[in-house]
Write a protein that holds these residues in place. Structure first.
Motif, PDB file in Angstrom:
ATOM      1  N   HIS A   1       1.363   3.775   2.109  1.00  0.00           N
ATOM      2  CA  HIS A   1       1.852   4.485   3.299  1.00  0.00           C
ATOM      3  C   HIS A   1       3.360   4.701   3.168  1.00  0.00           C
ATOM      4  O   HIS A   1       4.078   3.861   2.614  1.00  0.00           O
ATOM      5  CB  HIS A   1       1.516   3.705   4.577  1.00  0.00           C
TER       6      HIS A   1
ATOM      7  N   HIS B   1       6.293   2.255   3.284  1.00  0.00           N
ATOM      8  CA  HIS B   1       6.366   1.178   2.290  1.00  0.00           C
ATOM      9  C   HIS B   1       6.842   1.658   0.910  1.00  0.00           C
ATOM     10  O   HIS B   1       7.002   0.850   0.002  1.00  0.00           O
ATOM     11  CB  HIS B   1       5.011   0.461   2.205  1.00  0.00           C
TER      12      HIS B   1
ATOM     13  N   HIS C   1       0.859  -1.182   0.000  1.00  0.00           N
ATOM     14  CA  HIS C   1       0.000   0.000   0.000  1.00  0.00           C
ATOM     15  C   HIS C   1       0.895   1.233   0.000  1.00  0.00           C
ATOM     16  O   HIS C   1       2.120   1.110   0.066  1.00  0.00           O
ATOM     17  CB  HIS C   1      -0.957  -0.024   1.193  1.00  0.00           C
TER      18      HIS C   1
ATOM     19  N   ASP D   1       0.885  -4.876   7.545  1.00  0.00           N
ATOM     20  CA  ASP D   1      -0.120  -3.838   7.669  1.00  0.00           C
ATOM     21  C   ASP D   1      -1.484  -4.492   7.491  1.00  0.00           C
ATOM     22  O   ASP D   1      -2.257  -4.176   6.587  1.00  0.00           O
ATOM     23  CB  ASP D   1       0.167  -2.678   6.701  1.00  0.00           C
TER      24      ASP D   1
ATOM     25  N   HIS E   1      -6.648  -2.839   6.726  1.00  0.00           N
ATOM     26  CA  HIS E   1      -5.740  -1.735   7.071  1.00  0.00           C
ATOM     27  C   HIS E   1      -6.418  -0.443   6.627  1.00  0.00           C
ATOM     28  O   HIS E   1      -7.179  -0.473   5.652  1.00  0.00           O
ATOM     29  CB  HIS E   1      -4.415  -1.954   6.309  1.00  0.00           C
TER      30      HIS E   1
HETATM   31 ZN   LIG Z   1       0.300   1.087   6.600  1.00  0.00          ZN
END
Ligand SMILES: [Zn+2]
Ligand SMILES: [Zn+2]
Length: 272
Positions: free
Chosen positions: A72, A75, A70, A175, A154
């Motif tokens: 965020h 990452h 994802h 996550d 998440h």
């Molecule tokens: Zn995350």
């Protein structure tokens, strides 16, 4: 016998990178796991750990498939310093992730690797690169290698992955918040896998204040892995404030539930 499935941890820390004398053993880089399967390069997440991976392969015709869970920060924040991507015209990088309701993941990465957040623009990077949107339930095939996907629980969602080849498998699920209602789906996805790398950010006590934040406890994950007959479990996405001593303690206690449990450690290589 030739090695056809190996895994290496380049970043195991969740949320933000850390540097601290009490966090040397397990490491401070944010998520990045490398898998080399039948000669092909697969990378899971592009946290700061991916920078070292890029240094190791240098800029030599690096062909890789990067699967991102994802968008965020923790990452994707290493992508900006992935040497083969920016510096090598003979490299081929394909990036996979899910799209969002408001934006494609390609447009998010392009905004992140662009002025004023970054001095270069990914469109001017030397490597051939492309973006491939995928969804939970998709199976991506590379000859006999298959990458399965599962929906992560998440904030704003995410994807978990399972790589299979020649009767061997490794799951990478981070996550992901374990809840009563997703245990069956998760258990089916990881059933019998050789290696499970799984979000274990919290302990039970910490989780009481963090419900809904999208992360799991090592207690839940270890029990589920045991029920799913996982052969080897790596607890992953360590809480940024977690010290080596605390992780040693978690590993010791988790092994009382599932013997083959390890706290994932940066630079550790596992051969299947
Ligand atoms: Zn995350
Ligand atoms: Zn994270």
């Amino acid at each position: 016998m030739a090695i056809d499935f190996e895994i290496k941890f380049y970043g195991v820390r969740g949320t933000y990178p850390v540097s601290d004398k009490n966090m040397i053993k397990y490491g401070g880089n944010t998520p990045c796991v490398y898998m080399k399967v039948a000669g092909k390069n697969f990378i899971f997440d592009a946290g700061t750990g991916i920078i070292k991976l890029g240094e190791e392969v240098n800029t030599k015709e690096f062909d890789a498939n990067i699967f991102i869970t994802h968008m965020h920060h923790d990452h994707i924040q290493g992508l900006s310093f992935l040497k083969p991507l920016f510096l090598d015209e003979n490299s081929n990088i394909k990036i996979y992730c899910k799209n969002y309701k408001e934006a494609t993941f390609e447009s998010i990465i392009k905004a992140f690797l662009h002025e004023p957040l970054f001095p270069y623009n990914i469109d001017t990077s030397k490597a051939k690169h492309e973006f491939e949107p995928i969804e939970s339930g998709d199976i991506i095939e590379f000859g006999d290698i298959k990458v399965y996907t599962i929906q992560n629980n998440h904030p704003d969602g995410g994807l978990g992955y399972k790589v299979t080849y020649n009767n061997k498998s490794c799951c990478y699920i981070t996550d992901y918040e374990v809840k009563e209602e997703n245990i069956d789906e998760l258990t089916n996805f990881i059933k019998g896998t050789d290696i499970l790398i799984m979000d274990a950010t919290y302990n039970k006590e910490e989780y009481k204040e963090k419900e809904g934040w999208g992360h799991s406890t090592w207690e839940d994950v270890t029990h589920i892995a045991k029920d799913a007959k996982v052969k080897k479990l790596f607890l992953f996405h360590h809480k940024p404030t977690r010290t080596d001593r605390e992780l040693n303690e978690i590993q010791k206690n988790a092994r009382k539930i599932l013997k083959n449990t390890f706290c994932a450690k940066e630079d550790e290589r596992v051969v299947l």
